[in-house]
Design an enzyme around this catalytic site. Structure first.
Site, PDB file in Angstrom:
ATOM      1  CD  GLU A   1      62.922 -22.562  23.996  1.00 45.63           C
ATOM      2  OE1 GLU A   1      63.144 -21.724  23.436  1.00 45.63           O
ATOM      3  OE2 GLU A   1      61.835 -22.614  24.880  1.00 45.63           O
TER       4      GLU A   1
ATOM      5  CD  GLU B   1      31.905 -15.434  16.497  1.00 47.69           C
ATOM      6  OE1 GLU B   1      30.748 -15.379  16.249  1.00 47.69           O
ATOM      7  OE2 GLU B   1      32.558 -16.067  16.749  1.00 47.69           O
TER       8      GLU B   1
END
Length: 368
Positions: free
Chosen positions: A54, A296
């Site tokens: 904003e 991972e």
């Protein structure tokens, strides 16, 4: 209000530009439109501590010489109403004299959670909520998970052969997939707050597990599950310049001190059988502002995550090759019935170079 409107779609495009930038803050886009329908300002959330969408759009309008009084604001997440790293965005919009605010979805942060919308309405600003809310939520699935479930969104990445092997029986795994798939994997690392692996992968491959193959403004935290603190002090993943969390279960004060001297944080978090308490670890990572956790790891730790129901989404890269006997994607026990299988929902399939990328979600995991 229709479910999709062009201005909100534009704001969502702005939010996507922040995909690799804003963690741990949500990815938000904002568009300012004059009463004549002209775009007069736009922006997206910056790095943590920087301006929100904003304020960026208000600054853009000012730089263009536009008066925003009476403008309509299209923003993909409820304007914040609290003092965090930056002042409240709803106050900035009120001070600017905008007429209307269209919000995709309410902020799940308990410090906001409708209060920004209420403050705007109390100031006489018309507020509408809902267009493209699902898209905004999906873009910020990790932020919503952390705020509502108090755990990160866990995405497990696997590179495998077409017959599902992630390594040969002797442990060799580099490289099953091609260069394009590896670069794509780095992009998924980059959007995450943290990348997690286990001590088995560290000892076998000595990976860095950082972001190198795509441009990124920040490195994700490194998280290592290492029950006995076996990690070598010269392990590549311990390289300075990023936050490192090591979760252990067996106390070793001398090794802990040596690791902390390198800048790592060691957390003892044992479960009842002497392993790392993975659910407790996820809750702890959420408290450390981890939205998306990118896993991972090897087949054993992958199996533990799946067996304990901790994985939300799978990202599987399949190479067009067959390896025969080897190490599978995840070892989580032998099922006695097909009804015991973990049910998934396919989200997408896409060719990445010569490899096939499959995104699949645990059924119902996003219903929170």
């Amino acid at each position: 209000m229709p479910l999709h409107i062009p201005e909100i779609d534009h704001a969502l495009d702005l939010a996507r530009r922040a995909l690799l930038v804003t963690a741990p803050n949500p990815r938000v886009g904002c568009l300012l439109v004059s009463d004549r329908g002209t775009v007069i300002g736009q922006g997206h959330t910056q790095q943590a501590g920087g301006h929100h969408a904003e304020v960026m759009s208000l600054s853009d309008a000012a730089a263009r010489g536009h008066n925003v009084k009476g403008a309509t604001v299209f923003v993909t997440l409820e304007p914040c109403s609290h003092h965090g790293r930056t002042p409240p965005c709803c106050d900035a919009l009120i001070a600017a004299g905008v007429k209307k605010v269209v919000v995709s979805v309410q902020d799940p942060n308990p410090l906001v959670a409708g209060q920004g919308i209420a403050r705007l309405r109390a100031a006489g600003i018309e507020v509408e909520v809902g267009p493209s809310g699902a898209e905004s939520r999906e873009l910020n699935i990790g932020f919503f998970s952390r705020m509502i479930r108090k755990t990160p969104w866990v995405r497990m990445k696997v590179a495998a052969s077409l017959d599902g092997q992630t390594a040969l029986l002797n442990g060799q795994s580099q490289w099953i997939t091609g260069e394009a798939a590896r670069a794509d994997g780095h992009a998924w690392r980059a959007r995450s707050c943290a990348v997690l692996t286990g001590i088995g992968t560290v000892l076998a491959d000595n990976p860095r597990l950082d972001v190198r193959l795509v441009q990124a403004s920040r490195q994700p935290h490194a998280v290592i599950v290492d029950s006995k603190l076996e990690i070598p002090l010269d392990a590549h993943i311990l390289i300075a310049g990023r936050t490192r969390f090591i979760y252990a279960s067996n106390q070793n004060d001398a090794k802990k001190a040596a690791l902390e001297a390198l800048g790592a944080t060691v957390i003892y978090m044992p479960d009842e059988v002497g392993k790392v308490d993975l659910p407790a670890m996820l809750r702890d990572l959420a408290q450390r502002e981890v939205n998306e956790l990118h896993v991972e790891a090897g087949h054993k730790l992958n199996g533990s995550f799946i067996r304990e129901g901790l994985v939300d989404e799978l990202l599987v890269n399949l190479a067009p090759r067959l390896l025969g006997a080897g190490q599978g994607m995840a070892s989580f026990g032998t099922l006695q019935s097909l009804s015991e299988a973990t049910q998934l929902q396919f989200l997408s399939t896409e060719m990445v170079g010569d490899d096939l990328r499959i995104r699949a979600r645990m059924a119902g995991r996003d219903q929170f």
